[in-house]
Every structure is written in structure tokens, then in C-alpha cells.
Design a protein around this motif. Structure first.
Motif, mmCIF file in Angstrom:
data_model
loop_
_atom_site.group_PDB
_atom_site.id
_atom_site.type_symbol
_atom_site.label_atom_id
_atom_site.label_comp_id
_atom_site.label_asym_id
_atom_site.label_seq_id
_atom_site.Cartn_x
_atom_site.Cartn_y
_atom_site.Cartn_z
ATOM 1 N N PRO A 114 0.796 -1.262 0.001
ATOM 2 C CA PRO A 114 -0.083 -0.110 0.137
ATOM 3 C C PRO A 114 0.833 0.966 0.088
ATOM 4 N N GLY A 115 2.082 1.070 0.448
ATOM 5 C CA GLY A 115 3.075 2.244 0.712
ATOM 6 C C GLY A 115 4.411 2.094 0.436
ATOM 7 N N LEU A 116 5.300 2.922 0.405
ATOM 8 C CA LEU A 116 6.812 2.715 0.459
ATOM 9 C C LEU A 116 6.889 1.875 1.936
ATOM 10 N N VAL A 117 8.135 1.014 1.765
ATOM 11 C CA VAL A 117 8.375 0.037 2.836
ATOM 12 C C VAL A 117 9.397 0.667 3.587
ATOM 13 N N VAL A 118 9.225 0.663 4.957
ATOM 14 C CA VAL A 118 10.345 1.099 5.827
ATOM 15 C C VAL A 118 11.491 -0.035 6.065
ATOM 16 N N HIS A 119 12.635 0.537 5.659
ATOM 17 C CA HIS A 119 13.608 -0.733 5.536
ATOM 18 C C HIS A 119 13.691 -1.312 7.033
ATOM 19 N N PHE A 173 16.923 -9.488 16.016
ATOM 20 C CA PHE A 173 15.582 -9.040 15.691
ATOM 21 C C PHE A 173 15.051 -9.915 14.598
ATOM 22 N N LYS A 174 13.447 -9.812 14.482
ATOM 23 C CA LYS A 174 12.623 -10.355 13.727
ATOM 24 C C LYS A 174 11.714 -9.731 13.009
ATOM 25 N N ALA A 175 11.818 -9.264 11.750
ATOM 26 C CA ALA A 175 10.651 -8.608 11.048
ATOM 27 C C ALA A 175 9.285 -9.416 11.276
ATOM 28 N N VAL A 176 8.423 -8.868 12.003
ATOM 29 C CA VAL A 176 6.911 -9.465 12.007
ATOM 30 C C VAL A 176 5.887 -9.100 11.030
ATOM 31 N N ARG A 177 5.972 -7.900 10.891
ATOM 32 C CA ARG A 177 4.874 -7.215 9.846
ATOM 33 C C ARG A 177 5.509 -5.998 8.924
ATOM 34 N N PRO A 178 5.302 -5.713 7.908
ATOM 35 C CA PRO A 178 5.874 -4.736 7.116
ATOM 36 C C PRO A 178 5.456 -3.267 7.771
ATOM 37 N N THR A 179 6.275 -2.396 7.627
ATOM 38 C CA THR A 179 5.896 -1.158 8.222
ATOM 39 C C THR A 179 6.028 -0.044 6.827
ATOM 40 N N PHE A 180 4.858 0.610 6.625
ATOM 41 C CA PHE A 180 4.897 1.786 5.670
ATOM 42 C C PHE A 180 4.813 3.131 5.790
ATOM 43 N N ASP A 181 5.108 4.006 5.115
ATOM 44 C CA ASP A 181 5.493 5.432 5.157
ATOM 45 C C ASP A 181 4.149 6.061 5.287
#
Length: 286
Positions: A210-215, A241-249
Motif C-alpha cells: 500500500p505504500g513505501l516499505v520502511v527498511h 531481531f525478527k521482522a513480524v509485519r511490514p511498516t509503511f510510510d
């Protein structure tokens, strides 16, 4: 899409070595990008944890770049025939300080390649081991395991996994506004050409976000920066660390921390504007 297990696993054991110098300018630039009040730019200053990502940059020629902005598949990393690539997590051992001015060498080795079947199709996990040595030392100052996940293209009927509620007991909390400038500056500092972080048309129309993905590494760095702001004299022995869910801008998010009862462990996590957990991490102090 057919993923050839034997071909991909033939990459296990491949390695490469890259040399660099811990120059002060990238340190000052990331300090400004994170809006941190002080810059450790003096010769001999200890590099903050995870800031080694400012070095050993991927200097591929323009003709070697693929459609997603990453290097084309099949060089050091295995040629996984799946279009979406994400940083799934990492584990670190900080054995001795890396300092501004050090000559450094990173040896990277493909440690494992695993193929799994997920809810939305095939997943390929690649684990890379990085060892960073300073000034020709025999032992590494830093050992890092980097987990990369490759996924199939977004399908019209794909359903996102159910979100996890973030913990509500944070002692430390900082709001981050992931605007285009922040994402651009971090991409520039790490020479990351992945289009999901800056090309809105590509990320929404090709990869289906839905938007830009935060690194992911930026969020992990912000978690460690939160710890550093709260405990400026602490020495970190390990971090994961473990990425659980994408973060968007599209919305602000929070980085959070909670010291644990053992006096050495710090739980760190990122949460989105709805309170869902997006990254889960633990730091252990020396």
C-alpha cells in the motif's frame, strides 16, 4: 514457479571478502538522519551497534542491477527465482569494539538455504554469516547472521496473516515519522537501490504494497538507537531481531523498550499506528 532445491543449495559455503575503512562522514550523516543529539565522529570513537551497515556497500555496476533495484540474482547470493525479497531478521554478537578510523574486512558466507511452503506459496530463506575483523585481527569483532526471505508475487486473493498485538508495557517509547526524506537518506547512506523504499508506483503496482516499505535495518537501527538514548554508557553484547509485519510510510510508528528483570536483557519492539507488532528484538548487555 519451480524452485530447484539442489541448485540453490549448491550456493551453501560460497563466500566473499570486502574491505573498507570506518570513515567518520557516514557516522555523522546517520547521526543527523536519526536526529541524534551527538555525533561520535572523533578518531577512535566506538561505532554504535548496527552502524557497520554504513560500510561494505553493494557497489554493483548499473548494468548489473535488476528490475527491483537490487543486483541481479546469481552472484554471491543464490539465483532464487522468486520476485519479492525482504530482510527477515538478523542475529549479532558484538565481541570487541569497531572504531572510527579502523581498517575493516568483512567475510560473508552462505550458511544455509531452506525452501518452505507458506500460505501464499513458496518461500526461500537464505542465511548469510558475516564476520567483521578490524586492522587484520585474527578474531572477528562482530559476527552477524542475516536472514533473507524470498516470496512469490502478491496474488489477488492473498490474505495477510493475522497481526499480533504489541506489548503495552513499554518503559521507553519514541514516535518515528517515516517520511520520504528519512527513507531516501537511509537508502542513500546504505546505497540501497531496492525500489520498494522510494518508488511509490513500483511498490504499489508491481509488488502490491500500500505504500513505501520502511527498511527493516532502519527500524532495527532505530531500536538500538532508542537503547543508546536511554542507556548511553551501556555496552551491547548481543542483539537479535525478527521482522513480524511490514511498516509503511503512510503513518507514524513507535519504537519501544522494556528492561527485563535479569538486569541485562532489554526487550525492544516496533509497533504501528494501530498497535500491531512489526518488529520484535532483544538486546543483551555486557
Amino acid at each position: 514457479m519451480d524452485v530447484q532445491q539442489e541448485q540453490l543449495q549448491s550456493w551453501v559455503g560460497r563466500s566473499e571478502r570486502v574491505e573498507d575503512t570506518i570513515y567518520p562522514t557516514p557516522v555523522a550523516a546517520l547521526t543527523a538522519t536519526l536526529d541524534h543529539p551527538a555525533a561520535p565522529i572523533a578518531e577512535g570513537s566506538v561505532l554504535p551497534p548496527l552502524w557497520h551497515w554504513l560500510y561494505f556497500l553493494p557497489l554493483h555496476r548499473q548494468s548489473e542491477i535488476g528490475a527491483d533495484g537490487h543486483a541481479k540474482r546469481g552472484g554471491f547470493l543464490p539465483p532464487v527465482p522468486l520476485p519479492r525479497r525482504m530482510w527477515a531478521g538478523s542475529q549479532f554478537e558484538f565481541r570487541s569494539p569497531i572504531r572510527v578510523g579502523d581498517r575493516v574486512a568483512r567475510t560473508s558466507t552462505i550458511d544455509d538455504v531452506t525452501i518452505k511452503e507458506g500460505r501464499t506459496g513458496k518461500l526461500v530463506f537464505v542465511k548469510v554469516r558475516h564476520e567483521v575483523r578490524c586492522n587484520d585481527a585474527a578474531e572477528p569483532a562482530l559476527v552477524e547472521f542475516h536472514d533473507i526471505v524470498y516470496r512469490e508475487a502478491q496474488g489477488p486473493n492473498d490474505v495477510a496473516p493475522p497481526p499480533q498485538a504489541a506489548p503495552a508495557d513499554a518503559s521507553w517509547r519514541r514516535q518515528i515519522v517515516p517520511d520520504d526524506v528519512l527513507l531516501f537518506r537511509y537508502s542513500a547512506l546504505t546505497f540501497n537501490g531496492h525500489r520498494i523504499h522510494y518508488d511509490r508506483q513500483y511498490v504499489t503496482q508491481v509488488e502490491g504494497y500500500p505504500g513505501l516499505v520502511v527498511h527493516g535495518p532502519l527500524i532495527a537501527t532505530l531500536l538500538m538507537d532508542l537503547l543508546r538514548r536511554q542507556l548511553p554508557d551501556a555496552e551491547v553484547a548481543s542483539f537479535r531481531f525478527k521482522a513480524v509485519r511490514p511498516t509503511f510510510d503512510l503513518n507514524a510508528f513507535h519504537v519501544n523498550g522494556e528492561p527485563q528483570a535479569d538486569g541485562k536483557s532489554i526487550r525492544l519492539w516496533a509497533s504501528d499506528h494501530e498497535g500491531w507488532l512489526t518488529m520484535d528484538a532483544t538486546a543483551v548487555l555486557r
